[in-house]
Design an enzyme around this catalytic site. Sequence first.
Site, PDB file in Angstrom:
ATOM      1  N   THR A 228      27.177 -39.894 -10.548  1.00  0.00           N
ATOM      2  CA  THR A 228      27.018 -41.131 -10.619  1.00  0.00           C
ATOM      3  C   THR A 228      26.632 -41.915 -11.940  1.00  0.00           C
ATOM      4  O   THR A 228      27.329 -43.061 -12.352  1.00  0.00           O
ATOM      5  CB  THR A 228      25.704 -41.933  -9.431  1.00  0.00           C
ATOM      6  OG1 THR A 228      26.457 -41.544  -8.064  1.00  0.00           O
ATOM      7  CG2 THR A 228      25.565 -43.324  -9.699  1.00  0.00           C
ATOM      8  N   CYS A 282      29.414 -31.912  -2.969  1.00  0.00           N
ATOM      9  CA  CYS A 282      29.001 -33.604  -2.793  1.00  0.00           C
ATOM     10  C   CYS A 282      28.567 -33.690  -1.357  1.00  0.00           C
ATOM     11  O   CYS A 282      27.805 -34.736  -1.062  1.00  0.00           O
ATOM     12  CB  CYS A 282      30.006 -34.340  -3.363  1.00  0.00           C
ATOM     13  SG  CYS A 282      31.722 -34.113  -2.690  1.00  0.00           S
ATOM     14  N   GLU A 461      39.635 -42.472  -1.097  1.00  0.00           N
ATOM     15  CA  GLU A 461      40.763 -41.597  -1.247  1.00  0.00           C
ATOM     16  C   GLU A 461      41.391 -41.075   0.283  1.00  0.00           C
ATOM     17  O   GLU A 461      40.374 -41.453   1.066  1.00  0.00           O
ATOM     18  CB  GLU A 461      40.256 -40.525  -1.976  1.00  0.00           C
ATOM     19  CG  GLU A 461      39.859 -40.677  -3.534  1.00  0.00           C
ATOM     20  CD  GLU A 461      39.463 -39.531  -4.081  1.00  0.00           C
ATOM     21  OE1 GLU A 461      39.110 -38.655  -3.916  1.00  0.00           O
ATOM     22  OE2 GLU A 461      39.414 -39.603  -5.588  1.00  0.00           O
TER      23      GLU A 461
HETATM   24  P1  NDP Z   1      30.293 -35.309 -14.158  1.00  0.00           P
HETATM   25  O1  NDP Z   1      29.899 -36.667 -13.968  1.00  0.00           O
HETATM   26  O2  NDP Z   1      29.319 -34.832 -15.381  1.00  0.00           O
HETATM   27  O3  NDP Z   1      31.369 -34.760 -14.539  1.00  0.00           O
HETATM   28  C1  NDP Z   1      32.646 -35.008 -14.011  1.00  0.00           C
HETATM   29  C2  NDP Z   1      33.976 -35.086 -14.678  1.00  0.00           C
HETATM   30  O4  NDP Z   1      33.869 -36.196 -15.611  1.00  0.00           O
HETATM   31  C3  NDP Z   1      34.153 -33.803 -15.511  1.00  0.00           C
HETATM   32  O5  NDP Z   1      35.448 -33.476 -15.754  1.00  0.00           O
HETATM   33  C4  NDP Z   1      33.700 -34.357 -17.021  1.00  0.00           C
HETATM   34  O6  NDP Z   1      33.787 -33.557 -18.057  1.00  0.00           O
HETATM   35  C5  NDP Z   1      33.839 -35.678 -16.954  1.00  0.00           C
HETATM   36  N1  NDP Z   1      33.091 -36.668 -17.898  1.00  0.00           N
HETATM   37  C6  NDP Z   1      31.992 -36.406 -18.562  1.00  0.00           C
HETATM   38  N2  NDP Z   1      31.600 -37.495 -19.106  1.00  0.00           N
HETATM   39  C7  NDP Z   1      32.654 -38.224 -19.138  1.00  0.00           C
HETATM   40  C8  NDP Z   1      32.885 -39.501 -19.843  1.00  0.00           C
HETATM   41  N3  NDP Z   1      31.802 -40.254 -20.470  1.00  0.00           N
HETATM   42  N4  NDP Z   1      33.984 -40.205 -19.652  1.00  0.00           N
HETATM   43  C9  NDP Z   1      34.782 -39.671 -18.855  1.00  0.00           C
HETATM   44  N5  NDP Z   1      34.702 -38.130 -18.383  1.00  0.00           N
HETATM   45  C10 NDP Z   1      33.499 -37.925 -18.448  1.00  0.00           C
HETATM   46  O7  NDP Z   1      30.036 -34.427 -13.029  1.00  0.00           O
HETATM   47  P2  NDP Z   1      29.781 -32.849 -12.485  1.00  0.00           P
HETATM   48  O8  NDP Z   1      31.137 -32.289 -13.158  1.00  0.00           O
HETATM   49  O9  NDP Z   1      28.683 -32.410 -12.990  1.00  0.00           O
HETATM   50  O10 NDP Z   1      30.312 -32.984 -11.031  1.00  0.00           O
HETATM   51  C11 NDP Z   1      28.976 -32.937 -10.112  1.00  0.00           C
HETATM   52  C12 NDP Z   1      28.989 -34.379  -9.572  1.00  0.00           C
HETATM   53  O11 NDP Z   1      29.934 -34.620  -8.918  1.00  0.00           O
HETATM   54  C13 NDP Z   1      27.757 -34.486  -8.652  1.00  0.00           C
HETATM   55  O12 NDP Z   1      27.011 -35.632  -8.896  1.00  0.00           O
HETATM   56  C14 NDP Z   1      28.448 -34.553  -7.347  1.00  0.00           C
HETATM   57  O13 NDP Z   1      27.915 -35.274  -6.319  1.00  0.00           O
HETATM   58  C15 NDP Z   1      29.681 -35.362  -7.788  1.00  0.00           C
HETATM   59  N6  NDP Z   1      30.752 -35.151  -6.768  1.00  0.00           N
HETATM   60  C16 NDP Z   1      31.221 -36.073  -5.896  1.00  0.00           C
HETATM   61  C17 NDP Z   1      32.231 -35.871  -4.844  1.00  0.00           C
HETATM   62  C18 NDP Z   1      32.596 -37.033  -4.106  1.00  0.00           C
HETATM   63  O14 NDP Z   1      33.885 -36.870  -3.644  1.00  0.00           O
HETATM   64  N7  NDP Z   1      32.058 -38.181  -4.469  1.00  0.00           N
HETATM   65  C19 NDP Z   1      32.769 -34.618  -5.091  1.00  0.00           C
HETATM   66  C20 NDP Z   1      32.293 -33.473  -5.742  1.00  0.00           C
HETATM   67  C21 NDP Z   1      31.413 -33.852  -6.627  1.00  0.00           C
HETATM   68  P3  NDP Z   1      32.978 -32.371 -18.612  1.00  0.00           P
HETATM   69  O15 NDP Z   1      32.583 -31.450 -17.369  1.00  0.00           O
HETATM   70  O16 NDP Z   1      33.955 -31.597 -19.375  1.00  0.00           O
HETATM   71  O17 NDP Z   1      31.891 -32.789 -19.230  1.00  0.00           O
END
Ligand code: NDP
Length: 480
Positions: A228, A282, A461
């Site tokens: 989030t 998630c 989605e």
């Molecule tokens: P993050 O928000 O840390 O990262 C998600 C993606 O965004 C990664 O590819 C990350 O890159 C990238 N990212 C990080 N910072 C930025 C930025 N400033 N601008 C653009 N992109 C950025 O999430 P997580 O990977 O830790 O995933 C876990 C989270 O995802 C949990 O909160 C979970 O609930 C949520 N989630 C939600 C789902 C849904 O359908 N609602 C499904 C699955 C997960 P990098 O990793 O390389 O830093």
Amino acid sequence: MTHIQNYINGALVAPKSGEYLDNYNPAKGEVYSYIPDSNSEDIESAYSAAEGAKEMWAATSKQERSDIMMRLAQLIDDNAKELALAESIDNGKTVKLASHVDIPRASSNIRFFATAILHYASESHDMDGIAINYTLRKPIGVVGCISPWNLPLYLFTWKIAPALASGNCVVAKPSEVTPMTAYLFSKLCIEAGMPAGVLNIVHGLGAKVGAAITVHPKIKAISFTGGTATGKSIAAVAAPMFKKLSLELGGKNPNIIFADCDFDKALKTTMASSFANQGQICLCGSRIFVERPIYEKFRDAFVAKTKAMKVGNPLDKETSIGATVSKEHKAKILSYVELAKEEGGTILTGGKEVILEGECANGYFIEPTIIEGLSFDCRVNQEEIFGPVVTIMPFDTEEEVLGYANSTEYGLAATVWTENITRANRFGAKLESGIVWVNCWLVRDLRTPFGGVKNSGVGREGGFHAFNFFTEPTNVCIGL
Ligand code: NDP
């Protein structure tokens, strides 16, 4: 050791910087490959490739786009074993889960959208002899897809498949934490005959590569799945640029078990909804509310079954709990166990890291953990932990548990267990949640709307919802 490459303009290429980041095997706690440390220059070249391909791809017939994607889906199936193994090594999830869920669902995502586009119709509005309107659905052009580490190939394909099927060219960024299957996938794209520039995959850090996609003035739509806080920062940049945004964010999902449930089914599924993928889905239910008449019976059976789970090498068939994804994430999860103790909780089972013997001695393992005795509004019950840690508490009335369930800032998914269909309908409708599962969990029909309410996201989605997001409608009004 493998140096993962970006996939830009149909070719596998090194990052412009020439720099690479370490990629860890979380079950061993050691570096096993390298990830391109890409930056905005790589995004610029990915964008140029996409821009160059966009008219060609939009003009390609739906059937041709579908045919290419179907070849890609078949290639995933043909390479399923290798992909499942790679996903397990890269993420720490059990190879069993990757083989049964992640990889098959990746190919079915692609197959689903490759065929759905052939059936996608737009509206027509007849004005009784005055005029007739019809809506054109045109691709946006170049779109950005950013995906997380928990279901790497599964969620990556969930985004890019509808974007490509509806005629867009894509600049995509998989999570830097789990890049391997997206890299293997880019090789399959080449084999499937995906035209150059249509899909571009750039690896690297979120703050560099993800941010460069978000801020790019010509990338007009962003589909993001992740936390989030990251979603908020993306929206802060993209909204003033009037980009289309689809944000699938975090959750703190309630699992509500009424006394009239099918006890065995509820127990068995609660095991999965609590601990599948080490609780790093998630949609996992992390707050378990049980109606008082069966509370003790359920709690004791749940604790006994959890104690019997085997934490171990994700590559072993008997393992039910693999490694958490990273050292940092392991520390975050364990910090919530400490917080639970400070907040007055009792650890019924688990709560500690697991040190395995042999090659996994330095891996990031945590015992599946159940915590009792916390209030519904404490931090542990309000904040997303995203690990193999759940809380359990009793309730007496429907109203009371509805208040508990809806008390968080999130609203992604909820699970309800009852054999009373009237209650299921009445109660399910009152839950502030994008998805409500009754007497099941993680059952997915890809045609249904997928997404969260409140701080769990914006937009939906799935099915034609995804096509609506990845297209721009133009209404054509013809006077008669
Ligand atoms: P993050 O928000 O840390 O990262 C998600 C993606 O965004 C990664 O590819 C990350 O890159 C990238 N990212 C990080 N910072 C930025 C930025 N400033 N601008 C653009 N992109 C950025 O999430 P997580 O990977 O830790 O995933 C876990 C989270 O995802 C949990 O909160 C979970 O609930 C949520 N989630 C939600 C789902 C849904 O359908 N609602 C499904 C699955 C997960 P990098 O990793 O390389 O830093």
